[in-house]
Enzyme design. Structure first.
Site, mmCIF file in Angstrom:
data_model
loop_
_atom_site.group_PDB
_atom_site.id
_atom_site.type_symbol
_atom_site.label_atom_id
_atom_site.label_comp_id
_atom_site.label_asym_id
_atom_site.label_seq_id
_atom_site.Cartn_x
_atom_site.Cartn_y
_atom_site.Cartn_z
ATOM 1 N N LYS A 188 0.844 -1.197 0.000
ATOM 2 C CA LYS A 188 0.000 0.000 0.000
ATOM 3 C C LYS A 188 0.879 1.247 0.000
ATOM 4 C CE LYS A 188 -4.021 -1.742 2.599
ATOM 5 N NZ LYS A 188 -5.063 -1.558 1.572
ATOM 6 N N ARG A 226 -10.260 -11.587 2.340
ATOM 7 C CA ARG A 226 -11.119 -12.668 1.831
ATOM 8 C C ARG A 226 -10.430 -14.023 1.980
ATOM 9 N NH1 ARG A 226 -11.556 -9.565 -3.750
ATOM 10 N NH2 ARG A 226 -11.385 -7.861 -2.253
HETATM 11 N N1 BES Z 1 -8.160 -3.706 4.473
HETATM 12 C C1 BES Z 1 -8.319 -3.357 3.105
HETATM 13 C C2 BES Z 1 -9.633 -2.609 2.853
HETATM 14 C C3 BES Z 1 -9.763 -1.250 3.457
HETATM 15 C C4 BES Z 1 -9.425 -0.148 2.723
HETATM 16 C C5 BES Z 1 -10.269 -1.084 4.723
HETATM 17 C C6 BES Z 1 -9.576 1.106 3.276
HETATM 18 C C7 BES Z 1 -10.409 0.166 5.263
HETATM 19 C C8 BES Z 1 -10.079 1.266 4.540
HETATM 20 C C9 BES Z 1 -8.314 -4.597 2.226
HETATM 21 O O1 BES Z 1 -7.508 -5.629 2.660
HETATM 22 C C10 BES Z 1 -7.797 -4.161 0.881
HETATM 23 O O2 BES Z 1 -6.676 -3.774 0.809
HETATM 24 N N2 BES Z 1 -8.676 -4.229 -0.115
HETATM 25 C C11 BES Z 1 -8.349 -3.829 -1.422
HETATM 26 C C12 BES Z 1 -8.830 -4.900 -2.353
HETATM 27 C C13 BES Z 1 -8.371 -4.720 -3.766
HETATM 28 C C14 BES Z 1 -6.888 -4.988 -3.869
HETATM 29 C C15 BES Z 1 -9.142 -5.678 -4.654
HETATM 30 C C16 BES Z 1 -9.081 -2.512 -1.706
HETATM 31 O O3 BES Z 1 -10.231 -2.362 -1.300
HETATM 32 O O4 BES Z 1 -8.477 -1.653 -2.314
HETATM 33 ZN ZN ZN Z 2 -5.488 -5.448 1.995
#
Ligand code: BES
Ligand code: ZN
Ligand code: ZN
Length: 495
Positions: free
Chosen positions: A273, A347
């Site tokens: 990230k 997931r």
């Molecule tokens: N934990 C994150 C989702 C999240 C994002 C929670 C912002 C709270 C605030 C999750 O693990 C993630 O990174 N999801 C990605 C999925 C994508 C790579 C398909 C997302 O939502 O960007």
């Molecule tokens: Zn994530």
């Protein structure tokens, strides 16, 4: 905090803070306020008819040493417009009063228990107690110079319905405490709130309420074939845990499994990230925190259902041994997953817990997860996104939000969302190929692992926290969906 009721006249009560809730834009004062107005020679009317106090939700106005009253202070607090009223106005009012009381170092406060159409005495007690408990919450344990200020020790309500208001109040104290427990775990930094730490919290709940607790380590997970969960943990030096908490009361007729994503820090793994906002990813275990807090509530409220809490817990870090985008892993269900983005890790954790849940032959399974930015972008902090294939269970969840102060909103989970998660080289892929609808495709992925029971998935990525003071909650985590789930588990028949 203690919760009491009294039938004494408001004018005569010796209290540090007499709290009078009022609706905005009303022509006349309610009966309870008229008496206080008369005792203070018309002070209430003067204030409400001028520009000093509009009685907007949570708005406050203090009068110190009010003439004609035995109380040391009189606090007017707004409930907003009567035609927009819901129980959250009471929570906001109680939260505002409690925050003011806390700031002034007051030990107790006394609410005038207004009669409000559609609000049962139980709900009045519950909302006031909950508001006070969540309103006075603060996270200051790492401040070495923190003052041990006197806590607001008691909230009293003037009401003729002592028994019912007290019943609601007792419940509100518990639900408020559970919500605060979840908030604290979410704020705890990832170097403290590790998977092992979540396991110690679970063990403490188990010993307090005579529940069974089992914590699976890496070796046991390997034995069970939880390759999807283990693939997330591979990049981290902090060991993962799979936490199982079982509340098994005698004579229970229904079994509910609750699952919380316990990702104690989500750096994204090799799909790293960006650094902006990264610290917030210590809160990626908000689903797991909620599951623990709900189990605490299940114990404290002595619920008669069999409730099983599952918390798959891990970090998601980059590292020399981390899972690479493109790797294929095998889940406990036997399904293979092509991990195309290591940041879509939640997931993978949930998939294992959804499979583990099968052994309980559950009547219903609920999972809570900060799963997608997509859901947060859609609903912001205003509602939890809910998904499922069983419309009956969805309706039960929608119904359970009533009077809890929490909101859910159903988002679609259609066959197309499921199809988008099929891989060319494995059974499933963990991200779609630019399909869009990220919250729904994530739910689509989960649905392949939740085919043996009625199931509702709750995406709390947006609803787990508020960006500024909102409905009685200070900026930060709010413990979704603890209140909603405790209400559901307490009251709603599933069969
Ligand atoms: N934990 C994150 C989702 C999240 C994002 C929670 C912002 C709270 C605030 C999750 O693990 C993630 O990174 N999801 C990605 C999925 C994508 C790579 C398909 C997302 O939502 O960007
Ligand atoms: Zn994530
Ligand atoms: Zn995550």
């Amino acid at each position: 905090m203690k919760f009491e009721t009294t039938t004494a006249a408001a004018e005569k009560i010796k209290t540090e803070l007499l709290v009078l809730p009022l609706f905005s834009e009303e022509k006349s004062l309610p009966a309870e306020a008229k008496k206080i107005d008369a005792a203070t020679s018309g002070a209430i009317r003067k204030i409400t008819s001028g520009k000093d106090f509009a009685a907007e939700t949570g708005e406050t106005f203090v009068i110190v040493e009010p003439k004609g009253l035995a109380a040391k202070r009189l606090l007017l607090v707004g409930l907003g417009k009567r035609d927009k009223f819901d129980s959250d106005a009471l929570r906001s009012a109680s939260s505002a009063a409690a925050r003011l009381a806390k700031k002034q170092g007051l030990r107790e406060m006394t609410f005038v228990g207004l009669k409000i159409k559609g609000v049962s005495p139980e709900l009045l007690g519950k909302a006031l107690a909950e508001g006070a408990v969540v309103g006075t919450y603060a996270y200051d344990k790492h401040k070495t110079d923190r003052k041990k200020s006197a806590a607001l020790g008691a909230i009293r309500v003037i009401t003729p319905h002592a028994k019912a208001v007290k019943t609601g109040g007792a419940e509100g104290l518990i639900t408020g405490r559970c919500v605060n427990m979840a908030r604290e775990l979410v704020t705890d930094p990832a170097n403290i709130a590790t998977p092992a730490y979540l396991a110690t919290v679970a063990k403490k709940i188990a010993s307090t309420y005579r529940m069974k607790c089992r914590v699976l380590g890496k070796a046991e997970m390997q034995k069970l074939g939880m390759g999807a969960l283990l693939s997330v943990a591979k990049g981290s030096a902090t060991p993962p845990k799979f936490i199982v908490l079982e509340h098994n009361p005698k004579g229970a007729k229904e079994t509910v499994v609750i699952i919380g994503k316990g990702l104690t820090f989500d750096a994204g793994g090799i799909s790293l990230k960006p650094s902006k906002g990264l610290a917030e990813m210590k809160g990626d275990m908000a689903g797991g925190a909620a599951a623990l807090a709900i189990m605490e509530g299940v114990g404290a409220l002595k619920l008669k259902r069999r409730v099983i809490g599952l918390i798959p817990a891990s970090e998601n870090m980059p590292g020399g041994n981390a899972t690479r985008p493109g790797d294929v892993v095998k889940s406990m269900a036997g399904k293979t997953v092509e991990v195309l983005n290591t940041d879509a890790e939640g997931r993978l954790l949930l998939a294992e817990a959804l499979t583990y849940a099968e052994r309980y032959k559950p009547d219903a399974v609920f999972d809570f997860a900060t799963l997608t930015g997509s859901c947060a972008a859609t609903l912001a902090h205003l509602a939890t996104g809910i998904f499922g294939s069983n419309e009956r269970l969805i309706e039960i969840v929608k119904d359970a939000q009533t009077d809890t102060g929490e909101r859910v909103w159903q988002l679609p989970l259609w066959d197309e969302h499921r199809e988008a998660m099929k891989s060319e080289i494995a059974d499933l892929r963990n991200i779609s190929d630019n399909f869009g609808a990220g919250a729904s495709t994530a739910a689509g992925f989960l649905s392949f692992f939740a085919e043996k029971y009625p199931w509702v998935h709750m995406d709390i990525a947006g609803s787990s926290g508020v960006p500024k003071l909102h409905r009685g909650f200070a900026k930060g985590p709010v413990g979704a969906p603890v209140r909603l789930m405790l209400n559901l588990l307490k009251n709603k028949p599933l069969k």
